[in-house]
Design an enzyme around this catalytic site. Structure first.
Site, mmCIF file in Angstrom:
data_model
loop_
_atom_site.group_PDB
_atom_site.id
_atom_site.type_symbol
_atom_site.label_atom_id
_atom_site.label_comp_id
_atom_site.label_asym_id
_atom_site.label_seq_id
_atom_site.Cartn_x
_atom_site.Cartn_y
_atom_site.Cartn_z
ATOM 1 N N LYS A 156 0.889 -1.062 0.006
ATOM 2 C CA LYS A 156 0.104 -0.071 -0.026
ATOM 3 C C LYS A 156 1.030 1.302 0.264
ATOM 4 C CE LYS A 156 -2.290 1.924 3.497
ATOM 5 N NZ LYS A 156 -2.193 3.525 3.413
ATOM 6 N N ASP A 208 -3.378 3.954 -2.611
ATOM 7 C CA ASP A 208 -4.149 4.615 -1.797
ATOM 8 C C ASP A 208 -4.194 6.133 -1.638
ATOM 9 O OD1 ASP A 208 -6.238 4.892 0.157
ATOM 10 O OD2 ASP A 208 -4.483 4.567 2.049
ATOM 11 N N LYS A 257 -7.041 8.049 -1.936
ATOM 12 C CA LYS A 257 -8.352 8.484 -1.616
ATOM 13 C C LYS A 257 -8.862 9.863 -2.461
ATOM 14 C CE LYS A 257 -7.634 7.153 3.184
ATOM 15 N NZ LYS A 257 -6.141 6.642 3.016
ATOM 16 N N ASP A 314 -13.276 14.617 -5.639
ATOM 17 C CA ASP A 314 -13.349 15.659 -6.283
ATOM 18 C C ASP A 314 -14.589 15.574 -7.209
ATOM 19 O OD1 ASP A 314 -12.739 18.241 -7.570
ATOM 20 O OD2 ASP A 314 -10.705 18.066 -6.913
ATOM 21 N N THR A 342 -10.794 5.637 9.666
ATOM 22 C CA THR A 342 -10.688 5.163 11.145
ATOM 23 C C THR A 342 -10.205 6.026 12.087
ATOM 24 O OG1 THR A 342 -8.623 4.173 10.334
ATOM 25 C CG2 THR A 342 -10.490 2.882 10.217
ATOM 26 N N ARG A 393 2.800 0.436 10.889
ATOM 27 C CA ARG A 393 3.849 0.461 11.418
ATOM 28 C C ARG A 393 4.290 -0.849 12.553
ATOM 29 N NH1 ARG A 393 1.827 6.347 13.086
ATOM 30 N NH2 ARG A 393 -0.364 5.043 12.307
#
Length: 228
Positions: free
Chosen positions: A36, A65, A67, A70, A120, A211
């Site tokens: 990702k 990713d 996102k 528009d 999230t 992480r």
């Protein structure tokens, strides 16, 4: 047909530079299904950087990713602009509406457009502040059902809502869950989190883990053990 992910892990490469992202990708490639790469990486390194990282793990899926959010024409143009990277997944915000999601789907028919429901990082208070009342789960379900009818073949949702989303959209839609943390790890800036095992039990197909893998001293071992 919905793809199978073995193992069902997408590693989020929050790396400071392309060389580091390449190194991390190569280390964890045997233990993940997808890489990702997010907006920050893409703005810093562009398409050449994405290609370099992909060369380090050529068998992994590319989860781009970005996102996108528009007006429909702009989102369609942005989707086409990354088409030569052949992303397996490209994210758009479901909050952009039905026409916007459909525009991305039509622009990249070979890519699975993944509609992001509610981030999230957002709590009920955060949603209320921007005018979305009620529980986050209610908003997630409305957005998920709308995005699927607009042609999205994947959805991004919190693991806490994934069971309800699965019941609402059926088994053919890929459910991608960020906010996954092994027991004993810090939740960081995620608010609605759960463990990998719980997310899978609730119906998730692909778990986004950053992480807990990339900050580990032994990234390969961390990726290999994330489901244990």
């Amino acid at each position: 047909m919905k793809p199978r992910f073995d193992p069902p892990i997408a590693v989020a490469l929050y790396a400071p530079d392309v060389a580091t992202a390449q190194q991390w990708a190569g280390e964890v490639a045997p233990h993940v299904s997808a890489l990702k790469l997010g907006l920050e990486f893409y703005l810093a390194a562009g398409a050449p950087g994405v290609r370099q990282v992909r060369r380090a793990a050529p068998d992994a899926l590319l989860f781009l990713d970005l996102k996108l959010h528009d007006i429909p024409n702009t989102v369609a143009g942005a989707a086409r602009a990354v088409g030569d990277l052949r992303p397996d997944f490209l994210t758009v915000h479901a909050l952009g509406g039905r026409a916007m999601v459909a525009a991305a789907v039509h622009a990249l028919p070979e890519t699975q457009i993944a509609a992001v429901t509610i981030l999230t990082s957002m709590s009920a208070d955060d949603l209320a502040e921007v005018g979305i009342g009620g529980a986050p789960a209610d908003a997630v379900l409305r957005l998920a059902e709308m995005a699927v009818t607009a042609g999205a073949r994947a959805l991004v949702c919190s693991p806490r809502e994934v069971s309800a989303v699965r019941s609402a959209v059926g088994d053919d839609i890929v459910l991608i869950t960020p906010g996954v943390r092994p027991v004993g790890t810090d939740s960081g800036d995620q608010r609605r989190v759960t463990t990998p095992a719980t997310a899978l039990e609730r119906g998730a197909d692909l778990l986004v883990v950053g992480r807990p893998i990339t900050a580990a001293a032994d990234r390969a071992a961390a990726a290999a053990s994330i489901l244990t």
